[in-house]
Enzyme design. Structure first.
Site, PDB file in Angstrom:
ATOM      1  N   TYR A   1       0.862  -1.195   0.093  1.00  0.00           N
ATOM      2  CA  TYR A   1       0.195  -0.061  -0.049  1.00  0.00           C
ATOM      3  C   TYR A   1       0.846   1.158   0.055  1.00  0.00           C
ATOM      4  O   TYR A   1       0.554   2.332  -0.722  1.00  0.00           O
ATOM      5  CB  TYR A   1      -1.061   0.076   1.001  1.00  0.00           C
TER       6      TYR A   1
ATOM      7  N   GLN B   1     -14.984   3.865  -6.711  1.00  0.00           N
ATOM      8  CA  GLN B   1     -14.533   2.889  -6.107  1.00  0.00           C
ATOM      9  C   GLN B   1     -13.045   2.806  -5.762  1.00  0.00           C
ATOM     10  O   GLN B   1     -12.528   2.194  -5.246  1.00  0.00           O
ATOM     11  CB  GLN B   1     -14.848   1.320  -7.010  1.00  0.00           C
TER      12      GLN B   1
ATOM     13  N   VAL C   1      -9.354   4.111  -4.721  1.00  0.00           N
ATOM     14  CA  VAL C   1      -8.592   4.633  -3.414  1.00  0.00           C
ATOM     15  C   VAL C   1      -7.626   5.596  -3.777  1.00  0.00           C
ATOM     16  O   VAL C   1      -7.207   6.078  -2.643  1.00  0.00           O
ATOM     17  CB  VAL C   1      -8.127   3.314  -2.653  1.00  0.00           C
ATOM     18  N   ASP C   2      -7.683   6.152  -4.801  1.00  0.00           N
ATOM     19  CA  ASP C   2      -6.853   7.231  -5.027  1.00  0.00           C
ATOM     20  C   ASP C   2      -7.354   8.660  -4.811  1.00  0.00           C
ATOM     21  O   ASP C   2      -8.592   8.634  -4.693  1.00  0.00           O
ATOM     22  CB  ASP C   2      -6.052   6.993  -6.428  1.00  0.00           C
TER      23      ASP C   2
ATOM     24  N   HIS D   1     -14.882   2.714  -1.376  1.00  0.00           N
ATOM     25  CA  HIS D   1     -13.839   1.695  -0.859  1.00  0.00           C
ATOM     26  C   HIS D   1     -12.709   2.364  -0.110  1.00  0.00           C
ATOM     27  O   HIS D   1     -11.644   1.765  -0.026  1.00  0.00           O
ATOM     28  CB  HIS D   1     -13.420   0.974  -2.183  1.00  0.00           C
TER      29      HIS D   1
ATOM     30  N   CYS E   1      -7.813  -0.061  17.102  1.00  0.00           N
ATOM     31  CA  CYS E   1      -8.652   0.917  17.703  1.00  0.00           C
ATOM     32  C   CYS E   1      -9.394   1.845  16.607  1.00  0.00           C
ATOM     33  O   CYS E   1     -10.523   2.655  16.969  1.00  0.00           O
ATOM     34  CB  CYS E   1      -8.326   1.781  18.840  1.00  0.00           C
TER      35      CYS E   1
HETATM   36  P1  NAD Z   1     -11.040  -3.393 -12.243  1.00  0.00           P
HETATM   37  O1  NAD Z   1      -9.577  -3.303 -12.354  1.00  0.00           O
HETATM   38  O2  NAD Z   1     -11.655  -4.770 -11.955  1.00  0.00           O
HETATM   39  O3  NAD Z   1     -11.431  -2.965 -13.612  1.00  0.00           O
HETATM   40  C1  NAD Z   1     -10.978  -1.765 -14.524  1.00  0.00           C
HETATM   41  C2  NAD Z   1     -12.078  -1.796 -15.669  1.00  0.00           C
HETATM   42  O4  NAD Z   1     -11.502  -0.553 -16.350  1.00  0.00           O
HETATM   43  C3  NAD Z   1     -12.021  -2.775 -16.610  1.00  0.00           C
HETATM   44  O5  NAD Z   1     -13.239  -3.061 -17.028  1.00  0.00           O
HETATM   45  C4  NAD Z   1     -11.234  -2.245 -17.878  1.00  0.00           C
HETATM   46  O6  NAD Z   1     -11.889  -2.784 -19.271  1.00  0.00           O
HETATM   47  C5  NAD Z   1     -11.414  -0.719 -17.959  1.00  0.00           C
HETATM   48  N1  NAD Z   1     -10.699   0.155 -18.335  1.00  0.00           N
HETATM   49  C6  NAD Z   1      -9.129   0.149 -18.533  1.00  0.00           C
HETATM   50  N2  NAD Z   1      -8.492   0.768 -19.006  1.00  0.00           N
HETATM   51  C7  NAD Z   1      -9.524   1.750 -19.301  1.00  0.00           C
HETATM   52  C8  NAD Z   1      -9.655   3.254 -19.875  1.00  0.00           C
HETATM   53  N3  NAD Z   1      -8.467   3.898 -20.215  1.00  0.00           N
HETATM   54  N4  NAD Z   1     -10.815   3.846 -19.652  1.00  0.00           N
HETATM   55  C9  NAD Z   1     -12.124   3.346 -19.104  1.00  0.00           C
HETATM   56  N5  NAD Z   1     -11.847   2.224 -18.878  1.00  0.00           N
HETATM   57  C10 NAD Z   1     -10.660   1.251 -18.858  1.00  0.00           C
HETATM   58  O7  NAD Z   1     -11.744  -2.135 -11.683  1.00  0.00           O
HETATM   59  P2  NAD Z   1     -13.003  -1.885 -10.704  1.00  0.00           P
HETATM   60  O8  NAD Z   1     -14.118  -2.360 -11.279  1.00  0.00           O
HETATM   61  O9  NAD Z   1     -12.744  -0.437 -10.159  1.00  0.00           O
HETATM   62  O10 NAD Z   1     -12.812  -2.954  -9.200  1.00  0.00           O
HETATM   63  C11 NAD Z   1     -11.693  -3.381  -8.720  1.00  0.00           C
HETATM   64  C12 NAD Z   1     -11.390  -2.781  -7.330  1.00  0.00           C
HETATM   65  O11 NAD Z   1     -10.355  -2.530  -7.189  1.00  0.00           O
HETATM   66  C13 NAD Z   1     -12.282  -1.465  -6.779  1.00  0.00           C
HETATM   67  O12 NAD Z   1     -12.701  -1.993  -5.509  1.00  0.00           O
HETATM   68  C14 NAD Z   1     -11.125  -0.300  -6.716  1.00  0.00           C
HETATM   69  O13 NAD Z   1     -11.209   0.224  -5.593  1.00  0.00           O
HETATM   70  C15 NAD Z   1      -9.875  -1.017  -6.781  1.00  0.00           C
HETATM   71  N6  NAD Z   1      -8.845  -0.372  -7.355  1.00  0.00           N
HETATM   72  C16 NAD Z   1      -8.412   0.662  -7.223  1.00  0.00           C
HETATM   73  C17 NAD Z   1      -7.589   1.474  -8.002  1.00  0.00           C
HETATM   74  C18 NAD Z   1      -7.425   3.064  -7.733  1.00  0.00           C
HETATM   75  O14 NAD Z   1      -7.731   3.577  -6.899  1.00  0.00           O
HETATM   76  N7  NAD Z   1      -6.883   3.654  -8.828  1.00  0.00           N
HETATM   77  C19 NAD Z   1      -6.657   0.811  -8.839  1.00  0.00           C
HETATM   78  C20 NAD Z   1      -6.932  -0.497  -8.753  1.00  0.00           C
HETATM   79  C21 NAD Z   1      -7.932  -1.160  -8.005  1.00  0.00           C
HETATM   80 ZN    ZN Z   2      -5.009   2.230  18.229  1.00  0.00          ZN
END
Ligand code: NAD
Ligand code: ZN
Length: 253
Positions: free
Chosen positions: A66, A100, A102-103, A118, A129
């Site tokens: 992380y 969704q 986390v950035d 998320h 805690c």
């Molecule tokens: P996922 O990684 O499962 O899917 C990503 C989706 O984005 C895919 O459907 C893909 O086809 C699409 N994609 C790829 N490049 C793209 C673009 N340039 N434009 C539009 N779409 C594009 O991600 P998810 O569905 O968000 O779920 C996975 C979990 O992972 C979430 O809970 C998320 O919080 C977490 N996650 C977050 C980050 C972040 O904060 N940047 C990064 C990775 C995973």
């Molecule tokens: Zn604590």
């Protein structure tokens, strides 16, 4: 280039909900969940790196991952997709952004009131805690390939600090969930961007919006579980399509 009915619906919308996933940050260089992991992390699967059990089994491995991701995010910049959502918000009576991710790239692009379903990489807390842990806003200096790193200790109870994200098997935060549910029950249009629509309960939101009569627009280069529910499937990258949409609405309105 865009369906005129789609543009009309967007122009007339009084409340647009935008629902984003990892794909919206892909063009900023942040890997999506399904992209192959890099460096040290290549050999570990998501359950190991993103679950309470994985953390308890090997805290240094998980905390190191992380911190490495927090570094990558802080080194990255918002892309045209993040910026186009801000522009859409300026053009619409009301826009609710539910992510969704986390950035913090939506916030750095200028979006206000972002609902983080998320959690956030930037809000760690104590595993024991749950008190927030104030981490420095400086960019962590992690090696390019990542490393194991012991998590710091809580200054209140000496417990271990954990990332402030929602892991597999954990509940989404209640307040954010309620805000998201209100948004999908009151919006006229929901735009789902860059998400596989597989992670529950988040994946329910576009479906709820459709059931409540909203027009659902999806932006993704690939097929997803939402394809058969969305009224419009715009195939392509978020950084190309979203600015195009914002521009198309602006030029005729
Ligand atoms: P996922 O990684 O499962 O899917 C990503 C989706 O984005 C895919 O459907 C893909 O086809 C699409 N994609 C790829 N490049 C793209 C673009 N340039 N434009 C539009 N779409 C594009 O991600 P998810 O569905 O968000 O779920 C996975 C979990 O992972 C979430 O809970 C998320 O919080 C977490 N996650 C977050 C980050 C972040 O904060 N940047 C990064 C990775 C995973
Ligand atoms: Zn604590």
């Amino acid at each position: 280039m865009f369906d005129p009915d789609l543009l009309n619906t967007l122009r007339k919308a009084r409340h647009i909900a935008v629902f984003t996933g990892a794909g919206v940050s892909a063009e900023s260089g942040i890997p999506t969940f399904r992209d192959a992991q890099l460096g040290l992390w290549k050999q570990f699967d998501a359950a190991r790196l993103a679950s309470p059990d994985g953390y308890l089994a090997d805290k240094a491995l998980v905390w190191g991952w992380y911190e490495w991701r927090r570094m990558k995010v802080l080194q990255a910049a918002p892309n045209p997709a993040h910026l186009a959502i801000v522009e859409l918000a300026d053009q619409t009576e009301k826009l609710t952004l539910i992510t969704q991710n986390v950035d913090d790239l939506h916030e750095r692009a200028g979006s206000i009131g972002v609902i983080h379903l998320h959690g956030s990489l930037h809000k760690p807390r104590c595993f024991a805690c749950a008190r927030p842990y104030l981490c420095s806003s400086d960019i962590p200096e992690e090696p390019a390939d990542g490393r194991r790193l012991e998590p710091p200790r809580c200054e209140h109870c000496n417990g271990r600090i954990r990332p402030g994200v929602v892991w597999f098997g954990e509940f989404v935060p209640e307040t954010e969930w309620q805000q998201a549910e209100i948004a999908v029950s009151t919006c006229d249009v929901l735009i789902s961007v860059g998400t596989t629509s597989l992670v529950w309960p988040a994946a329910q939101l576009p479906k709820d919006a459709a059931q409540n009569g909203a027009t659902v627009i999806q932006i993704n280069p690939d097929e997803t579980a939402l394809d058969r529910i969305a009224h419009y499937n715009l195939r392509g990258r978020a950084g190309d399509i979203l600015p195009g949409l914002a521009e198309a609405i602006r030029t005729v309105s």
